[in-house]
Write a protein that holds these residues in place. Sequence first.
Motif, PDB file in Angstrom:
ATOM      1  N   GLN A 133      -7.047  -3.088  -4.239  1.00 40.67           N
ATOM      2  CA  GLN A 133      -6.336  -2.982  -5.511  1.00 40.67           C
ATOM      3  C   GLN A 133      -4.915  -3.534  -5.403  1.00 40.67           C
ATOM      4  O   GLN A 133      -4.351  -4.024  -6.389  1.00 40.67           O
ATOM      5  CB  GLN A 133      -6.304  -1.525  -5.972  1.00 40.67           C
ATOM      6  CG  GLN A 133      -7.659  -0.984  -6.399  1.00 40.67           C
ATOM      7  CD  GLN A 133      -7.593   0.463  -6.853  1.00 40.67           C
ATOM      8  OE1 GLN A 133      -6.529   1.082  -6.844  1.00 40.67           O
ATOM      9  NE2 GLN A 133      -8.739   1.011  -7.242  1.00 40.67           N
ATOM     10  N   ALA A 134      -4.344  -3.465  -4.208  1.00 41.30           N
ATOM     11  CA  ALA A 134      -3.004  -4.014  -3.992  1.00 41.30           C
ATOM     12  C   ALA A 134      -3.031  -5.526  -3.775  1.00 41.30           C
ATOM     13  O   ALA A 134      -1.985  -6.145  -3.651  1.00 41.30           O
ATOM     14  CB  ALA A 134      -2.347  -3.334  -2.799  1.00 41.30           C
ATOM     15  N   VAL A 194       0.850  -1.187   0.000  1.00 37.74           N
ATOM     16  CA  VAL A 194       0.000   0.000   0.000  1.00 37.74           C
ATOM     17  C   VAL A 194       0.882   1.231   0.000  1.00 37.74           C
ATOM     18  O   VAL A 194       1.884   1.289   0.715  1.00 37.74           O
ATOM     19  CB  VAL A 194      -0.933   0.015   1.227  1.00 37.74           C
ATOM     20  CG1 VAL A 194      -1.844   1.234   1.195  1.00 37.74           C
ATOM     21  CG2 VAL A 194      -1.765  -1.257   1.266  1.00 37.74           C
ATOM     22  N   THR A 195       0.532   2.213  -0.794  1.00 38.22           N
ATOM     23  CA  THR A 195       1.347   3.416  -0.895  1.00 38.22           C
ATOM     24  C   THR A 195       1.305   4.223   0.390  1.00 38.22           C
ATOM     25  O   THR A 195       0.383   4.105   1.194  1.00 38.22           O
ATOM     26  CB  THR A 195       0.844   4.298  -2.051  1.00 38.22           C
ATOM     27  OG1 THR A 195      -0.496   4.735  -1.765  1.00 38.22           O
ATOM     28  CG2 THR A 195       0.848   3.526  -3.359  1.00 38.22           C
ATOM     29  N   SER A 254      -9.533  -1.463   2.604  1.00 41.78           N
ATOM     30  CA  SER A 254      -9.865  -0.245   1.863  1.00 41.78           C
ATOM     31  C   SER A 254      -9.740  -0.498   0.361  1.00 41.78           C
ATOM     32  O   SER A 254      -9.223  -1.538  -0.080  1.00 41.78           O
ATOM     33  CB  SER A 254      -8.925   0.887   2.278  1.00 41.78           C
ATOM     34  OG  SER A 254      -7.596   0.602   1.854  1.00 41.78           O
ATOM     35  N   GLU A 255     -10.202   0.459  -0.425  1.00 45.16           N
ATOM     36  CA  GLU A 255     -10.128   0.326  -1.880  1.00 45.16           C
ATOM     37  C   GLU A 255      -8.680   0.171  -2.346  1.00 45.16           C
ATOM     38  O   GLU A 255      -8.376  -0.670  -3.201  1.00 45.16           O
ATOM     39  CB  GLU A 255     -10.769   1.542  -2.544  1.00 45.16           C
ATOM     40  CG  GLU A 255     -10.742   1.496  -4.071  1.00 45.16           C
ATOM     41  CD  GLU A 255     -11.533   0.319  -4.637  1.00 45.16           C
ATOM     42  OE1 GLU A 255     -11.185  -0.128  -5.749  1.00 45.16           O
ATOM     43  OE2 GLU A 255     -12.475  -0.154  -3.975  1.00 45.16           O
ATOM     44  N   ASN A 256      -7.788   0.976  -1.788  1.00 44.91           N
ATOM     45  CA  ASN A 256      -6.369   0.862  -2.165  1.00 44.91           C
ATOM     46  C   ASN A 256      -5.792  -0.485  -1.764  1.00 44.91           C
ATOM     47  O   ASN A 256      -4.984  -1.066  -2.507  1.00 44.91           O
ATOM     48  CB  ASN A 256      -5.559   1.988  -1.519  1.00 44.91           C
ATOM     49  CG  ASN A 256      -5.741   3.304  -2.230  1.00 44.91           C
ATOM     50  OD1 ASN A 256      -6.496   3.390  -3.203  1.00 44.91           O
ATOM     51  ND2 ASN A 256      -5.067   4.333  -1.764  1.00 44.91           N
ATOM     52  N   GLU A 257      -6.196  -0.994  -0.610  1.00 40.84           N
ATOM     53  CA  GLU A 257      -5.706  -2.301  -0.170  1.00 40.84           C
ATOM     54  C   GLU A 257      -6.226  -3.409  -1.080  1.00 40.84           C
ATOM     55  O   GLU A 257      -5.491  -4.342  -1.417  1.00 40.84           O
ATOM     56  CB  GLU A 257      -6.108  -2.553   1.284  1.00 40.84           C
ATOM     57  CG  GLU A 257      -5.360  -1.672   2.284  1.00 40.84           C
ATOM     58  CD  GLU A 257      -5.915  -1.773   3.682  1.00 40.84           C
ATOM     59  OE1 GLU A 257      -5.239  -1.315   4.619  1.00 40.84           O
ATOM     60  OE2 GLU A 257      -7.040  -2.300   3.862  1.00 40.84           O
ATOM     61  N   ASP A 293       0.719   7.272   0.646  1.00 40.01           N
ATOM     62  CA  ASP A 293      -0.386   8.240   0.620  1.00 40.01           C
ATOM     63  C   ASP A 293      -1.616   7.678   1.306  1.00 40.01           C
ATOM     64  O   ASP A 293      -2.358   8.393   1.977  1.00 40.01           O
ATOM     65  CB  ASP A 293      -0.727   8.606  -0.832  1.00 40.01           C
ATOM     66  CG  ASP A 293       0.408   9.361  -1.505  1.00 40.01           C
ATOM     67  OD1 ASP A 293       1.250   9.920  -0.782  1.00 40.01           O
ATOM     68  OD2 ASP A 293       0.451   9.376  -2.750  1.00 40.01           O
ATOM     69  N   GLU A 294      -1.854   6.359   1.116  1.00 39.45           N
ATOM     70  CA  GLU A 294      -3.014   5.724   1.740  1.00 39.45           C
ATOM     71  C   GLU A 294      -2.895   5.785   3.258  1.00 39.45           C
ATOM     72  O   GLU A 294      -3.849   6.087   3.970  1.00 39.45           O
ATOM     73  CB  GLU A 294      -3.115   4.271   1.273  1.00 39.45           C
ATOM     74  CG  GLU A 294      -4.013   3.380   2.116  1.00 39.45           C
ATOM     75  CD  GLU A 294      -5.497   3.636   1.931  1.00 39.45           C
ATOM     76  OE1 GLU A 294      -6.303   2.998   2.624  1.00 39.45           O
ATOM     77  OE2 GLU A 294      -5.843   4.498   1.102  1.00 39.45           O
TER      78      GLU A 294
END
Length: 209
Positions: free
Chosen positions: A112-113, A49-50, A107-110, A52-53
């Motif tokens: 996508q990762a 996860v980046t 989360s959405e970012n997680e 930024d997240e």
Amino acid sequence: MSRLRRAGARTGGVAAAVVLTAVASGCGIRTTSVPVDAGPAPSRVPCSVTGDEIATQTSGVPVRVFLLCGSQLEPVDRRAPLPREKPDGDRVPTASALLAQLLAEPSENERQAGFSTAVKGPLLVTGGYKGDPAGTLRLSRQPEDLNPTALSQIVCTLANSSAGAGEASVVLGGPGHYPPRRLACTTGLKERPESAPPTTTGPPSPSAS
């Protein structure tokens, strides 16, 4: 004579080409019916996860949970609503906050990762019973009855926090009066979370009062 020489040269060239073709085919990769174990296919998900997240999570204290990604357990940094704890403070609030993080959908970012969680509710955590080793945590369901991957997530998350019993382990029990067990989060468990967490003895702990 010149015609014979040219014909001979052409014949020699064809013969050389045949020989080279035969050699090349002998050195090439030929099809075979024998299966070859080349290992698992490389994962295309980043399992990361980046920053930024994480930076957008402004409330709470930093915590680390273990989620499923690419058939293995990988750590994810988050923030949880938890008062800053003392080194020898009550383990239950920390364990409850971490369990809530595991129960929450990524989360959405997680997602996508490539991250997901196998921990499903309802599931609560409390302190140990009288006579349990110090630092015991008890789940509202028997650990052996949980999905093996979910139990591995819980063990690794708690064992690598202040709710653990040290040496990457946690003393965990269920709602019944079965004795709790000290379960370890090992490299092998992270790589194969579908397997049962190994038990470990560790240093002796005094009984809870």
